[in-house]
Design an enzyme around this catalytic site. Structure first.
Site, PDB file in Angstrom:
ATOM      1  N   ASP A  56     -37.005 -58.912  49.163  1.00 15.02           N
ATOM      2  CA  ASP A  56     -37.636 -58.165  50.291  1.00 15.02           C
ATOM      3  C   ASP A  56     -38.424 -59.238  51.086  1.00 15.02           C
ATOM      4  OD1 ASP A  56     -38.656 -56.325  52.207  1.00 15.02           O
ATOM      5  OD2 ASP A  56     -38.628 -54.772  50.902  1.00 15.02           O
TER       6      ASP A  56
ATOM      7  N   GLY B 153     -42.589 -50.930  51.581  1.00 10.55           N
ATOM      8  CA  GLY B 153     -43.715 -49.763  51.580  1.00 10.55           C
ATOM      9  C   GLY B 153     -43.432 -48.781  50.644  1.00 10.55           C
ATOM     10  N   THR B 154     -42.231 -48.759  50.199  1.00 10.07           N
ATOM     11  CA  THR B 154     -41.791 -47.751  49.032  1.00 10.07           C
ATOM     12  C   THR B 154     -42.499 -48.451  47.688  1.00 10.07           C
ATOM     13  OG1 THR B 154     -39.757 -48.745  48.907  1.00 10.07           O
ATOM     14  CG2 THR B 154     -39.993 -46.656  49.979  1.00 10.07           C
TER      15      THR B 154
ATOM     16  N   SER C 166     -37.256 -45.641  53.073  1.00 13.98           N
ATOM     17  CA  SER C 166     -37.652 -47.081  53.036  1.00 13.98           C
ATOM     18  C   SER C 166     -38.856 -47.233  53.990  1.00 13.98           C
ATOM     19  CB  SER C 166     -36.591 -47.998  53.476  1.00 13.98           C
ATOM     20  OG  SER C 166     -36.938 -49.211  53.718  1.00 13.98           O
ATOM     21  N   GLY C 167     -39.970 -47.836  53.484  1.00 13.84           N
ATOM     22  CA  GLY C 167     -41.013 -48.217  54.326  1.00 13.84           C
ATOM     23  C   GLY C 167     -40.739 -49.050  55.666  1.00 13.84           C
ATOM     24  N   SER C 168     -40.349 -49.950  55.343  1.00 12.01           N
ATOM     25  CA  SER C 168     -39.887 -51.271  56.085  1.00 12.01           C
ATOM     26  C   SER C 168     -38.770 -50.648  57.350  1.00 12.01           C
ATOM     27  CB  SER C 168     -39.430 -52.561  55.766  1.00 12.01           C
ATOM     28  OG  SER C 168     -38.185 -52.492  54.947  1.00 12.01           O
TER      29      SER C 168
END
Length: 343
Positions: free
Chosen positions: A251, A256-257, A90-92
């Site tokens: 979200d 990010g993903t 996960s980006g965040s």
């Protein structure tokens, strides 16, 4: 005050999306790799339910568990717990974890730049943190390899008819659809409808298109990413998106993903080149600044190596406890805040 367990948490959000971090009180789960550990967390559900369910959590919340890394190149490992999944990446959440590690002193901060390697379930990620006055101000993450799967696929969705979608992986798996093609616009006032339509599209995509990662045991589409058209200014592309997360929420960050998956699709369609940048904008107007750094292969599939950059802020600290007389040791879910629950 009595409790049979005490879990120590540092609260954090990245560009609006909550990504709290467990810093103590939980032993590392069994598993030879961080991926195996994450599969234990997903199947066991004890920790997930305790920290995500009401009254201690809620559908808005993601929680990350710090674990010792299995790869000697990494300084720390982490396992991501989202409302419906325990994903590869996960980006965040990686930005939240990096910020908490540095701002709390778990990993020593070096100003003006701290570099570290973290181990997500989906693989190693390289992190570069811009730091000033004891604060990690911006986190850049080299994401796991990302790739386009199906391009311009037809999908039948109840109430929408036949729509055209792409599917891709950016550390998690996405079905991507243009907002205008489903009669929507990405704005806060349409959040509930966007979330509900997005989950419906995800369900249809899993039934009709499917997804299989070439290396990891990840064989479903997790999210629907709803997008607005990309604009270009030189080598910088900008695009608004929102991601519908099961059971039915949006979200708050640009995901990010999701940005990584979208860049993989843009590259596969010849619309984005190596070295070009992408600014992903969320439903709140917050931004992730991304770059298509290079191309590579993953399990024989053409892929890209994306870099995601964003900010996160610590929001507080808390301790979750369990009184032995509490009638809800695993918490509970009600459909007023956990939509689309099975009847």
């Amino acid at each position: 005050m009595r409790s049979t367990k005490v879990i120590h948490i540092v609260g954090c959000h990245a560009e609006g999306e909550v990504g709290d971090v467990i810093v103590g009180g939980v032993a590392p789960p069994p598993g030879k790799t961080v991926w195996e550990q994450s599969r234990f967390i997903a199947s066991d559900e004890t920790l997930r339910n305790f920290v995500l369910n009401e009254p201690r959590g809620g559908v808005f919340r993601h929680v990350n568990l710090l674990v010792p890394p299995k790869d000697p190149r990494a300084q720390m490992g982490f396992i991501i717990m989202e409302p419906a999944d325990t994903p590869p990446m996960s980006g965040s959440n990686s930005i939240c974890v990096s910020t908490v590690l540095l701002d709390s002193g778990i990993i020593p901060m070096q100003e003006p730049v701290t570099r570290m390697v973290l181990e997500a379930p989906g693989g190693l990620i390289e992190v570069e943190a811009e730091c000033r006055n004891g604060k990690a101000e911006r986190i850049s993450v080299r994401n796991v390899p990302s790739f386009a799967d199906r391009l311009n696929a037809s999908l039948e969705v109840e109430g929408l008819g036949t729509i055209t979608v792409d599917t891709a992986y950016g550390g998690d798996s996405f079905v991507i659809v243009d907002a205008a093609s489903i009669g929507m616009k990405i704005e806060p006032g349409q959040a509930r409808e966007l979330a509900e339509i997005g989950v419906k599209i995800t369900k249809a995509a899993n039934e009709q298109l499917g997804f299989r990662h070439p290396e990891k045991d990840w064989n479903h589409i997790s999210f629907c990413q709803i997008t607005e058209p990309v604009t270009r200014d030189g080598d910088i592309l900008t695009g608004v998106n929102t991601v519908a997360i099961r059971p039915a929420k949006l979200d708050r960050s640009p995901t990010g993903t999701g940005c990584s998956a979208r860049m993989a699709v843009l590259h596969a369609k010849g619309q984005m080149k190596v070295g070009e940048r992408f600014i992903g904008k969320s439903v709140l107007g917050t931004e992730f600044h991304c770059r298509l750094d290079k191309t590579l292969e993953l399990g024989g599939k053409p892929a890209i190596s994306p870099i995601i950059s964003g900010r996160a802020w610590v929001t507080g600290t808390s301790q979750l406890m369990l009184d032995p007389s509490d009638p809800f040791p695993s918490g509970y879910r009600l459909s007023d805040t956990w939509p689309n629950m099975p009847e």
